[in-house]
Design an enzyme around this catalytic site. Structure first.
Site, mmCIF file in Angstrom:
data_model
loop_
_atom_site.group_PDB
_atom_site.id
_atom_site.type_symbol
_atom_site.label_atom_id
_atom_site.label_comp_id
_atom_site.label_asym_id
_atom_site.label_seq_id
_atom_site.Cartn_x
_atom_site.Cartn_y
_atom_site.Cartn_z
ATOM 1 N N GLY A 103 0.793 -1.232 0.000
ATOM 2 C CA GLY A 103 0.000 0.000 0.000
ATOM 3 C C GLY A 103 0.818 1.272 0.000
ATOM 4 N N GLY A 105 2.605 2.307 -2.748
ATOM 5 C CA GLY A 105 2.863 2.748 -4.123
ATOM 6 C C GLY A 105 4.140 2.169 -4.703
ATOM 7 N N GLY A 107 4.326 -0.978 -5.700
ATOM 8 C CA GLY A 107 3.961 -2.088 -6.592
ATOM 9 C C GLY A 107 3.874 -3.442 -5.920
ATOM 10 C CB SER A 109 -0.907 -5.843 -5.623
ATOM 11 O OG SER A 109 -0.928 -4.768 -6.532
ATOM 12 C CG ASP A 152 2.087 -0.378 -10.277
ATOM 13 O OD1 ASP A 152 2.380 0.697 -10.832
ATOM 14 O OD2 ASP A 152 1.727 -0.469 -9.094
#
Ligand code: PMV
Length: 321
Positions: A103, A105, A107, A109, A152
């Site tokens: 969470g 930013g 990347g 996930s 991403d």
């Protein structure tokens, strides 16, 4: 079957976030100092299709059977089955280790997806090509985030700086010089999906104004690409500042982000801007390598929760880990 592993790095967006959602180009680069590592091994006592996933780093433990149908991991398993034309994945035990903050930013996930897709396909003896890994990871990103641009998963798959336009094949950027960045975290951010939705609302209200802002960002991205490939890194500084100002106008900066940008410039950074969805989260600062420690420390003294140092090195191809 022996255990198999694969890793994927984090990422930062150097230029062009948000405008990229509206068809403008953006530039992103991998951050190799943080990564996700996935280990896949057999689970011979379990029936085919039974998959156990555990990740102390992500506080996650579940079996495939327990996952809701719409869960991104279910999308991932189904996509792999489809690509490899197998009806059911064999019984496996999967461990996900991560040094990538979720969470923030960077990347997280997409890195989890890319490392999982690589590890599982290698484990099965059918390692997928970058293009396929990227396509599957994009489907999983959609399950995670709604309507992401795909930047991403692309930069994390190719592990190279990329010039990215939505729905077009990525163009790899071959850096002329190394680039040293400090990444600093200004605190929790709303989700990227929320930030993107906010921009969409304002764009619908003031289409002309927002289109113009996006185009100005697109022009910055084009200039930045030229500099990364043919210029000297210091020339990026004014582009970063201009990009940050435009992101402020779009309404995605925050007082905490602006403060860190200002502090870093005062303390010797050449250029700085927010990176990613904004509203909180991270800034990036362009620095002389010798200044890294000092700039990091100042940022921490002035409210940054965490800093990371990363150097982008000119390479021919990304290293697949
Ligand atoms: O917060 P991040 O790094 O995932 O940034 C997303 C970048 C946006 O342009 C805001 C959204 C997107 O899907 O490209």
């Amino acid at each position: 079957m022996p255990a198999v592993s694969a890793s994927a790095p984090g990422k930062v967006i150097l230029f062009g976030e948000h405008a990229v959602v509206y068809g403008q180009p953006a530039i992103a680069a991998p951050v190799t100092g943080v990564n996700v590592r996935v280990i896949v091994q057999a689970n011979p006592l379990q029936p085919a299709g039974s998959i156990e996933i555990e990740s102390p780093a992500l506080s996650f433990h579940a079996t495939r059977a327990e996952l809701p149908e719409q869960h991104p991991l279910n999308t991932l398993f189904q996509q792999i089955e489809q690509y490899l034309r197998i009806s059911r994945l064999p019984a496996m035990k999967i461990r996900i280790n991560s040094t990538l903050p979720a969470g923030a930013g960077m990347g997280s996930s997409a890195a989890v997806s890319v490392a999982l897709i690589r590890a599982i396909s290698r484990y099965l003896g059918f390692p997928l090509e970058n293009e396929q890994v990227n396509q599957i990871a994009y489907e999983v990103e959609k399950a995670f985030h709604g309507t992401p641009s795909g930047i991403d998963n692309t930069v994390i798959t190719y592990q190279m700086p990329i010039f990215f336009v939505r729905n077009q094949p990525p163009q790899l950027i071959h850096l002329k010089e190394p680039l040293t960045l400090v990444i600093a975290n200004a605190g929790e951010a709303p989700s990227t999906a929320q930030m993107v939705a906010g921009v969409r609302l304002r764009w619908q209200q003031y289409p002309q104004r927002y289109e113009q802002l996006f185009q100005r960002i697109g022009a910055i991205v084009q200039s930045a690409r030229q500099i990364l490939e043919f210029g000297s890194w210091q020339q990026l500084a004014p582009l970063m500042e201009e990009n940050h100002r435009l992101l402020q106008e779009i309404g995605v900066s925050s007082p905490a982000l602006d403060k860190l940008v200002e502090v870093s410039l005062r303390c010797g950074a050449y250029g700085a801007k927010l990176t990613g969805g904004g509203g909180g989260g991270n800034i990036i600062c362009l620095i002389q390598p010798e200044e890294a420690e000092q700039v990091s420390q100042q940022l921490l003294n002035h409210g940054a929760l965490h800093t990371w140092l990363t150097t982008l090195i000119p390479t021919e191809e990304g290293n697949q880990q």
